[in-house]
Write an enzyme that holds these catalytic residues in place. Structure first.
Site, PDB file in Angstrom:
ATOM      1  N   ASP A 177      29.774 -51.762 -75.232  1.00 17.61           N
ATOM      2  CA  ASP A 177      28.940 -51.930 -76.422  1.00 17.61           C
ATOM      3  C   ASP A 177      29.662 -52.617 -77.576  1.00 17.61           C
ATOM      4  O   ASP A 177      29.038 -52.947 -78.588  1.00 17.61           O
ATOM      5  CB  ASP A 177      28.403 -50.571 -76.894  1.00 17.61           C
ATOM      6  CG  ASP A 177      29.514 -49.596 -77.261  1.00 17.61           C
ATOM      7  OD1 ASP A 177      30.700 -49.965 -77.199  1.00 17.61           O
ATOM      8  OD2 ASP A 177      29.203 -48.426 -77.595  1.00 17.61           O
ATOM      9  N   ASP A 274      37.220 -49.214 -64.268  1.00 18.43           N
ATOM     10  CA  ASP A 274      37.096 -50.650 -63.998  1.00 18.43           C
ATOM     11  C   ASP A 274      38.040 -51.094 -62.883  1.00 18.43           C
ATOM     12  O   ASP A 274      37.687 -51.933 -62.046  1.00 18.43           O
ATOM     13  CB  ASP A 274      37.351 -51.455 -65.271  1.00 18.43           C
ATOM     14  CG  ASP A 274      38.607 -51.006 -66.008  1.00 18.43           C
ATOM     15  OD1 ASP A 274      39.285 -50.058 -65.556  1.00 18.43           O
ATOM     16  OD2 ASP A 274      38.921 -51.599 -67.053  1.00 18.43           O
ATOM     17  N   SER A 306      44.599 -50.269 -76.865  1.00 17.19           N
ATOM     18  CA  SER A 306      45.609 -50.550 -77.886  1.00 17.19           C
ATOM     19  C   SER A 306      46.697 -49.481 -77.936  1.00 17.19           C
ATOM     20  O   SER A 306      47.690 -49.647 -78.647  1.00 17.19           O
ATOM     21  CB  SER A 306      44.937 -50.649 -79.268  1.00 17.19           C
ATOM     22  OG  SER A 306      44.326 -49.413 -79.622  1.00 17.19           O
TER      23      SER A 306
END
Length: 346
Positions: A177, A274, A306
């Site tokens: 999103d 993923d 990150s």
């Protein structure tokens, strides 16, 4: 000797005459030189202008006769291949979800937008109404884009690949999103996927690298290569599902046939779903994915990628999944798909 001196004496007056004539009219020589220079400059400018005019005329003709994006799909294509489903994974970021739905509902050939909802509370009536209104306003004429919330009882990253039985299209564009890709880029990826529907086609490539013998002694045969390693080498073996096309059958395989230990691993570690899908597709096809060039726009704050430990976590996933499969199914490649109609440098 007299003859030689006599000839020399005959030539000297002629040379003196020519030198005297040049000295008598220096302005004429300078004027001729300036005229010659201006003539060269004029001819050069004319050739440049003529070349530029021809180039832009050809470019205009190219765009005039260039097929529209909607006409690229042949009429003989299977009905399930003429459109695709947008599968948006979201988590407590309604503002980003609204922006994503607003954008992707404008894209051509979108048949359905499915929202993977794993929050404990169901979506509010106001959110449903706002998204439905956006889809109705932005859908292409006659598109009738469907908007569906797929509600899940369990909070797990596996939900993004849960089997959806009522999908009409074979092509599924899985996207987070917080990332936006231009509709032209998404359509290009869809076109590429249609040429290789068994594999994954996406915008975010990654690589698994073989560790050195010293590092292998720690038990990790491979390590996770982030974007910079792909950029430096041009080699990749995965495209992440944060922005990738895949066939809907892989949702069924992920949910029902992929080793349960991998789904449990994903739920417990809240990561690597993923990579699990990349392993699944590669194991089924024995082929690499396809990386498509596209402009990405991040609309959210930085996520788990990150974190300083992110690379180490992903490295463990690769090694643990390879152990479950009993081999390394990922296949590396250097192929990159670009739109040659609008790219100066391929």
């Amino acid at each position: 000797m007299r003859i030689g001196n006599h000839g020399l004496c005959r030539r000297l007056p002629d040379q003196k005459f020519r030198m005297a004539a040049a000295a008598a009219n220096p302005l004429m020589s300078v004027s001729k030189m300036k005229a010659f220079i201006f003539l060269c400059i004029g001819l050069t400018a004319f050739l440049i202008a003529a070349t530029a005019t021809a180039f832009f005329a050809i470019l205009a003709l190219h765009h005039l006769h260039r097929p529209m994006a909607s006409s690229i799909v042949p009429a003989s294509a299977p009905a399930a291949w003429k459109g695709y489903t947008i599968l948006i994974n979201t988590w407590k970021r309604n503002d980003l979800l609204r922006e994503s739905v607003l954008h992707y509902s404008r894209c051509d050939r979108v048949e359905s937008i499915r929202i993977v909802w794993s929050e404990p509370d169901p979506p509010s009536h106001s959110l449903r109404h706002a998204l439905s209104e956006a889809v109705d306003l932005n859908s292409k004429v006659g598109g009738n884009v469907e908007l569906v919330f797929d509600l899940n009882q369990e909070d797990s990253l596996n939900n993004r690949f849960k089997d959806i039985e009522d999908l009409k299209s074979d092509a599924v564009f899985s996207v987070d999103d917080d990332v936006i890709f231009p509709c032209e880029s998404v359509h290009l990826a869809f076109t590429v996927w249609r040429s290789a529907p068994e594999t994954m086609v996406g915008f975010v490539p990654r690589m698994h690298w073989l560790n050195s013998p010293l590092q292998k002694s720690n038990g990790d045969h491979y390590f996770y290569g982030k974007w910079w390693s792909v950029w430096w080498t041009g080699t990749y073996s995965m495209v992440l599902s944060k922005a990738a096309f895949l066939h809907k059958k892989y949702l069924h395989l992920y949910t029902n046939q992929m080793p349960q230990s991998i789904r449990t691993y994903v739920t417990q570690n809240r990561n690597c779903e993923d990579i699990a899908m990349a392993f699944l597709v590669a194991n089924e096809t024995g082929a690499p994915p396809i990386w498509v060039k596209g402009r990405i726009r991040e609309i959210g704050s930085t996520g788990i990628s990150s974190l300083g430990s992110h690379g180490g976590t992903r490295t463990r996933c690769i090694n643990d999944f390879a152990a479950v499969y009993g081999h390394m199914p990922l296949v590396l490649t250097n192929v990159k798909a670009v739109d040659g109609r609008s790219s100066w440098l391929w």
